[in-house]
Design an enzyme around this catalytic site. Structure first.
Site, PDB file in Angstrom:
ATOM      1  N   GLU A 174       0.833  -1.213   0.000  1.00  0.00           N
ATOM      2  CA  GLU A 174       0.000   0.000   0.000  1.00  0.00           C
ATOM      3  C   GLU A 174       0.866   1.261   0.000  1.00  0.00           C
ATOM      4  O   GLU A 174       0.357   2.353   0.293  1.00  0.00           O
ATOM      5  CB  GLU A 174      -0.956   0.021   1.199  1.00  0.00           C
ATOM      6  CG  GLU A 174      -1.929  -1.152   1.297  1.00  0.00           C
ATOM      7  CD  GLU A 174      -3.038  -1.161   0.228  1.00  0.00           C
ATOM      8  OE1 GLU A 174      -3.041  -0.280  -0.650  1.00  0.00           O
ATOM      9  OE2 GLU A 174      -3.875  -2.075   0.282  1.00  0.00           O
ATOM     10  N   HIS A 178      -7.585  -3.329   9.513  1.00  0.00           N
ATOM     11  CA  HIS A 178      -8.798  -4.068   9.135  1.00  0.00           C
ATOM     12  C   HIS A 178      -9.718  -4.243  10.365  1.00  0.00           C
ATOM     13  O   HIS A 178      -9.871  -5.367  10.858  1.00  0.00           O
ATOM     14  CB  HIS A 178      -8.422  -5.454   8.579  1.00  0.00           C
ATOM     15  CG  HIS A 178      -7.551  -5.445   7.352  1.00  0.00           C
ATOM     16  ND1 HIS A 178      -6.916  -6.568   6.861  1.00  0.00           N
ATOM     17  CD2 HIS A 178      -7.222  -4.438   6.497  1.00  0.00           C
ATOM     18  CE1 HIS A 178      -6.230  -6.261   5.757  1.00  0.00           C
ATOM     19  NE2 HIS A 178      -6.387  -4.978   5.525  1.00  0.00           N
TER      20      HIS A 178
HETATM   21  P1  13P Z   1       1.125  -5.464   3.074  1.00  0.00           P
HETATM   22  O1  13P Z   1       1.530  -6.756   3.766  1.00  0.00           O
HETATM   23  O2  13P Z   1       1.743  -5.341   1.707  1.00  0.00           O
HETATM   24  O3  13P Z   1       1.424  -4.261   3.972  1.00  0.00           O
HETATM   25  O4  13P Z   1      -0.441  -5.506   2.797  1.00  0.00           O
HETATM   26  C1  13P Z   1      -1.381  -5.650   3.830  1.00  0.00           C
HETATM   27  C2  13P Z   1      -2.700  -5.033   3.514  1.00  0.00           C
HETATM   28  O5  13P Z   1      -3.509  -4.851   4.403  1.00  0.00           O
HETATM   29  C3  13P Z   1      -3.016  -4.647   2.104  1.00  0.00           C
HETATM   30  O6  13P Z   1      -4.155  -3.841   2.045  1.00  0.00           O
HETATM   31 ZN    ZN Z   2      -5.483  -4.033   3.801  1.00  0.00          ZN
END
Ligand code: 13P
Ligand code: ZN
Length: 269
Positions: free
Chosen positions: A119, A144
């Site tokens: 991201e 999340h």
């Molecule tokens: P990364 O492991 O690349 O940081 O991705 C995690 C994520 O939540 C992607 O939206």
């Molecule tokens: Zn994510």
């Protein structure tokens, strides 16, 4: 090799605060596997010795031109790295990067060549936007949170400010500590430039934005404050869920009570 954090207490404090927050994200159940990412603009802690450090990676393309980031430095969570590991070993699960003069690439400079989060386009374009606006915010968080994401599986909550009004009305503190509310961004591919661009557009009006059916993105002066904003919003979502699971629609604070709060705490309308 010595860590870049050694003898740099301010930088060390910022990175270990990210580690502390990473631990909370895991404990909250918001950070399954590698879920979520953190970046910190650490340019203010950078000295001549850091500026002289050689790259330990090839130049990596950002995928966009970010002129405000020329010569800036960031701590970034590594892609595919776990928050629960970052909580204990922040420099093995994240790295420090330097933005190159073309404003389109970066290179890793310390401690290890840990590839930054997928991201990065969203995080870096948000930092570019914050600098352009003269904002004091230096930390960005994507996570999340279960109940907030669940809300976005109902179209009604995707309408402008419906989720914000519901969440604010669950408990007075939510508006006090998240006064600009929760912006909604329709679903976009994770890691995409489209998602990055939609995120900056929405941050004009909100401090925390929701990526539909994916997660939230928050900015603040430091990573603990960014976490606090998501935490108060998700607390409200939990109260909403608790009322629904008791079998009723929660009343929410009345418009008069919300208006009284707004006046008493001098909050934006
Ligand atoms: P990364 O492991 O690349 O940081 O991705 C995690 C994520 O939540 C992607 O939206
Ligand atoms: Zn994510």
């Amino acid at each position: 090799m010595e860590s870049i954090l050694k003898n740099r207490p301010a930088l060390e404090h910022a990175v270990w605060q990210a580690a502390e927050v990473a631990g909370y994200l895991w404990q909250k159940g918001w950070a399954e596997r590698n879920g979520g990412n953190i970046t910190l603009n650490i340019t203010e802690y950078v000295d001549d010795e850091i500026r002289a450090l050689p790259a330990i990676s090839e130049p990596i393309a950002i995928g966009m031109h970010l002129p405000m980031l020329k010569g800036c430095y960031f701590y970034c969570k590594g892609t595919q790295k776990r928050m629960r590991d970052l909580a204990r070993w922040p420099m093995d699960n994240g790295s420090i990067i330097r933005i190159l003069d073309d404003c389109e690439h970066y290179e890793i400079i310390a401690d290890n060549p840990v590839m930054p989060t997928s991201e990065a386009p969203a995080h870096l374009s948000v930092h570019n936007y914050l600098l352009e606006k003269g904002s004091p915010c230096r930390a960005s968080l994507h996570t999340h949170p279960i109940e907030l994401i669940a809300l976005t599986h109902n179209k009604a909550f995707l309408e402008k400010d419906v989720a914000t009004r519901t969440l604010w009305s669950m408990i007075p503190e939510t508006k006090a500590f998240c006064p600009r509310g929760l912006g909604i961004i329709p679903y976009e591919l994770p890691g995409s430039v489209m998602l990055a661009e939609a995120t900056i557009r929405e941050l004009d009006d909100y401090d925390v934005v929701m990526w539909e059916k994916h997660g939230v993105f928050a900015v603040d002066v430091d990573i603990m404050s960014a976490f606090d904003q998501v935490d108060v919003l998700n607390k409200s979502a939990l109260i909403y869920v608790a009322a629904k699971s008791m079998g009723f629609e929660p009343d929410g604070m009345s418009d008069e009570q919300m208006a009284e709060m707004t006046r008493a705490f001098n909050l934006p309308k």
